[in-house]
Design a protein around this motif. Structure first.
Motif, mmCIF file in Angstrom:
data_model
loop_
_atom_site.group_PDB
_atom_site.id
_atom_site.type_symbol
_atom_site.label_atom_id
_atom_site.label_comp_id
_atom_site.label_asym_id
_atom_site.label_seq_id
_atom_site.Cartn_x
_atom_site.Cartn_y
_atom_site.Cartn_z
ATOM 1 N N VAL A 344 0.830 -1.205 0.000
ATOM 2 C CA VAL A 344 0.000 0.000 0.000
ATOM 3 C C VAL A 344 0.863 1.253 0.000
ATOM 4 O O VAL A 344 0.606 2.214 -0.730
ATOM 5 N N VAL A 345 1.927 1.257 0.804
ATOM 6 C CA VAL A 345 2.720 2.481 0.965
ATOM 7 C C VAL A 345 3.826 2.610 -0.075
ATOM 8 O O VAL A 345 4.257 3.723 -0.390
ATOM 9 N N ALA A 346 4.300 1.483 -0.655
ATOM 10 C CA ALA A 346 5.455 1.574 -1.562
ATOM 11 C C ALA A 346 5.373 0.527 -2.660
ATOM 12 O O ALA A 346 6.212 -0.379 -2.733
ATOM 13 N N PRO A 347 4.398 0.616 -3.557
ATOM 14 C CA PRO A 347 4.227 -0.434 -4.566
ATOM 15 C C PRO A 347 5.410 -0.577 -5.519
ATOM 16 O O PRO A 347 5.772 -1.703 -5.888
ATOM 17 N N GLU A 348 6.027 0.526 -5.952
ATOM 18 C CA GLU A 348 7.150 0.410 -6.882
ATOM 19 C C GLU A 348 8.354 -0.254 -6.221
ATOM 20 O O GLU A 348 9.071 -1.035 -6.854
ATOM 21 N N MET A 349 8.595 0.049 -4.957
ATOM 22 C CA MET A 349 9.692 -0.595 -4.246
ATOM 23 C C MET A 349 9.424 -2.082 -4.063
ATOM 24 O O MET A 349 10.306 -2.926 -4.279
ATOM 25 N N MET A 350 8.196 -2.424 -3.699
ATOM 26 C CA MET A 350 7.862 -3.818 -3.441
ATOM 27 C C MET A 350 7.990 -4.685 -4.688
ATOM 28 O O MET A 350 8.270 -5.879 -4.601
ATOM 29 N N ALA A 351 7.796 -4.087 -5.860
ATOM 30 C CA ALA A 351 7.861 -4.848 -7.104
ATOM 31 C C ALA A 351 9.273 -5.320 -7.425
ATOM 32 O O ALA A 351 9.444 -6.279 -8.189
ATOM 33 N N VAL A 352 10.313 -4.668 -6.839
ATOM 34 C CA VAL A 352 11.698 -5.012 -7.172
ATOM 35 C C VAL A 352 12.524 -5.420 -5.965
ATOM 36 O O VAL A 352 13.645 -5.916 -6.122
ATOM 37 N N HIS A 353 12.003 -5.233 -4.761
ATOM 38 C CA HIS A 353 12.808 -5.483 -3.559
ATOM 39 C C HIS A 353 12.992 -6.984 -3.334
ATOM 40 O O HIS A 353 12.021 -7.741 -3.343
ATOM 41 N N PRO A 354 14.241 -7.455 -3.119
ATOM 42 C CA PRO A 354 14.467 -8.892 -2.955
ATOM 43 C C PRO A 354 13.745 -9.494 -1.754
ATOM 44 O O PRO A 354 13.339 -10.653 -1.798
ATOM 45 N N THR A 355 13.567 -8.734 -0.669
ATOM 46 C CA THR A 355 12.840 -9.269 0.483
ATOM 47 C C THR A 355 11.377 -9.489 0.148
ATOM 48 O O THR A 355 10.772 -10.492 0.546
ATOM 49 N N SER A 356 10.788 -8.575 -0.608
ATOM 50 C CA SER A 356 9.411 -8.739 -1.060
ATOM 51 C C SER A 356 9.271 -9.995 -1.907
ATOM 52 O O SER A 356 8.357 -10.810 -1.708
ATOM 53 N N LEU A 357 10.199 -10.179 -2.855
ATOM 54 C CA LEU A 357 10.161 -11.350 -3.723
ATOM 55 C C LEU A 357 10.339 -12.637 -2.937
ATOM 56 O O LEU A 357 9.631 -13.627 -3.161
ATOM 57 N N GLU A 358 11.269 -12.624 -1.988
ATOM 58 C CA GLU A 358 11.583 -13.852 -1.251
ATOM 59 C C GLU A 358 10.452 -14.246 -0.305
ATOM 60 O O GLU A 358 10.076 -15.420 -0.215
ATOM 61 N N LEU A 359 9.893 -13.274 0.418
ATOM 62 C CA LEU A 359 8.782 -13.593 1.308
ATOM 63 C C LEU A 359 7.599 -14.154 0.523
ATOM 64 O O LEU A 359 6.950 -15.115 0.953
ATOM 65 N N THR A 360 7.329 -13.555 -0.622
ATOM 66 C CA THR A 360 6.209 -14.028 -1.447
ATOM 67 C C THR A 360 6.469 -15.438 -1.954
ATOM 68 O O THR A 360 5.575 -16.299 -1.927
ATOM 69 N N ARG A 361 7.692 -15.695 -2.410
ATOM 70 C CA ARG A 361 8.042 -17.032 -2.899
ATOM 71 C C ARG A 361 7.824 -18.085 -1.826
ATOM 72 O O ARG A 361 7.237 -19.148 -2.070
ATOM 73 N N VAL A 362 8.283 -17.804 -0.601
ATOM 74 C CA VAL A 362 8.165 -18.789 0.476
ATOM 75 C C VAL A 362 6.710 -18.981 0.879
ATOM 76 O O VAL A 362 6.256 -20.108 1.129
ATOM 77 N N LEU A 363 5.949 -17.894 0.939
ATOM 78 C CA LEU A 363 4.528 -18.011 1.283
ATOM 79 C C LEU A 363 3.790 -18.871 0.257
ATOM 80 O O LEU A 363 2.966 -19.722 0.615
ATOM 81 N N VAL A 364 4.069 -18.637 -1.020
ATOM 82 C CA VAL A 364 3.429 -19.424 -2.079
ATOM 83 C C VAL A 364 3.797 -20.898 -1.931
ATOM 84 O O VAL A 364 2.952 -21.788 -2.083
ATOM 85 N N SER A 365 5.054 -21.165 -1.624
ATOM 86 C CA SER A 365 5.504 -22.545 -1.475
ATOM 87 C C SER A 365 4.843 -23.233 -0.283
ATOM 88 O O SER A 365 4.496 -24.415 -0.351
#
Length: 385
Positions: A344-365
């Motif tokens: 909500v607060v930082a959509p452009e950052m979240m789209a490229v941030h490695p922590t955002s990508l990694e947390l999402t990957r693990v949650l999906v798994s």
């Protein structure tokens, strides 16, 4: 919830790089000094890859951390690179030079709102005009503005993991800061240490911080001294936390709290925020790095309940770091909620941030049943559920 990834997250890159080098999990784990169980869980998505473990794995495979984590594809940077190359070539005096300070302030406002695309669009013109003005006037304040623009370039490059550009920006920032006021040099040292942080050379970053602290203590006084030392200690505690050096981490935490006590509220100088609130966000992040997850979550709850005044550049990482600890504690629903708040607060950052990508990957798994909220997050970073 079965998942295949359209673009790999950092943890997936570990398995890819390991296989490219013909290493077994046992061999890589031994080289990196981590357990085979942890490495296996990172690769399949049962555990998130932290930067501390990532740095150890990268060194074991003779990679840089950004090569292991992966970087966002570079957009058209030709205009910005052209402006950077002409650092030492004076151009025409810009029209309305009195507007430059306001233009740099506007860039920092975009930075704090994490509007990455708009920053990249405006940077070449502002950098060119600020550099030309500094050459033609020679004024320390004018060179301070140039240093501030390069700090913004460093920040933008670090968010995208364009590490060569980040290192080039901090080099130019230091050169400009040498012609400006002393506090600009301290801000440049803080950003320079950030390039070591992002590349996984945490010990090297600490050496930069320690040298700059000595410089700040001898050059600065009053409010500038508290601010300069404060931002350096924040960088120091992050670096030491990634090294799991408890003694050094605590030393920097205590010093950062002492410096922040000089200010009743957070403020920004040279585009960098400092004060009690930002100190708390760094302490929370480092607690997560050091696997003090309950402490990180509890401290964050107190901070958030007290009301956040920091910009998106600090609020989004706060929620991501809370999410890291929530995930480690097995609270997946709260992790999703934290990611949603960060988006909500930082959509452009979240789209490229490695922590955002990694947390999402693990949650999906980890999720075995469909979850609409998680599906929405995953689609934003290109992970097919």
């Amino acid at each position: 919830m079965g998942a295949t990834q359209q673009v790999p997250g950092p943890g997936t890159n570990v398995a890819k790089r390991r296989k490219e080098r013909g290493l077994s999990q046992v061999a890589l784990a031994r080289r990196a000094g981590v357990s085979v169980s942890l490495l296996s869980k990172i690769e399949v998505g049962d555990r998130a890859l932290t930067q501390g473990v990532g740095a150890a794995l990268a060194r074991a495979m003779e990679l840089t951390l950004d090569e292991l984590l992966g970087s966002a594809p570079e957009k058209n940077l030709n205009e910005l690179n052209y402006a950077i190359r002409r650092f030492d070539i004076p151009g025409e005096l810009p029209e309305n030079p009195e507007r430059l300070k306001r233009e740099v302030d506007e860039l920092n406002a975009l930075r704090w709102n994490t509007e990455l695309a708009k920053i990249l669009q405006r940077l070449p013109s502002v950098l060119t005009r600020a550099t030309n003005h500094a050459h033609l006037t020679g004024a320390p304040k004018a060179w301070g503005l140039v240093a501030d623009v390069y700090s913004i370039i460093y920040w933008l490059a670090a968010r995208h993991r364009w590490m060569h550009l980040a290192e080039l920006a901090t080099m130019k920032q230091r050169m400009a800061a040498e012609r400006a006021d002393p506090i600009a040099a301290i801000a440049a040292a803080r950003d320079d240490a950030g390039t070591f942080l992002n590349s996984g050379d945490f010990a090297g970053g600490l050496a930069v911080v320690d040298r700059a602290i000595v410089q700040a203590e001898s050059m600065l006084s009053g409010r500038d001294r508290a601010f300069g030392l404060g931002i350096l200690h924040l960088r120091g505690l992050t670096l030491a936390g990634r090294l799991r050096d408890k003694q050094t981490t605590n030393r920097h935490i205590e010093a950062a709290w002492r410096a922040s006590a000089e200010f009743s509220e957070d403020f920004a100088e040279h585009g960098i925020h400092f004060g009690p609130e930002n100190t708390a966000t760094h302490v929370i992040s480092t607690a997560s790095d050091m696997e003090q997850h309950r402490r990180a979550v509890d401290t964050a709850e107190d901070l958030i309940q007290g009301g956040l005044t920091l910009p998106a550049t600090r609020v989004a990482p706060l929620y991501m770091n809370v999410g890291r600890s929530q995930l480690a504690l097995g609270d997946r629903d709260s992790t999703i909620e934290s990611l949603e708040k960060a988006w909500v607060v930082a959509p452009e950052m979240m789209a490229v941030h490695p922590t955002s990508l990694e947390l999402t990957r693990v949650l999906v798994s980890q999720h075995k049943r469909s979850n609409e909220r998680l599906t929405q997050i995953a689609s934003r970073v290109g992970i097919a559920v």
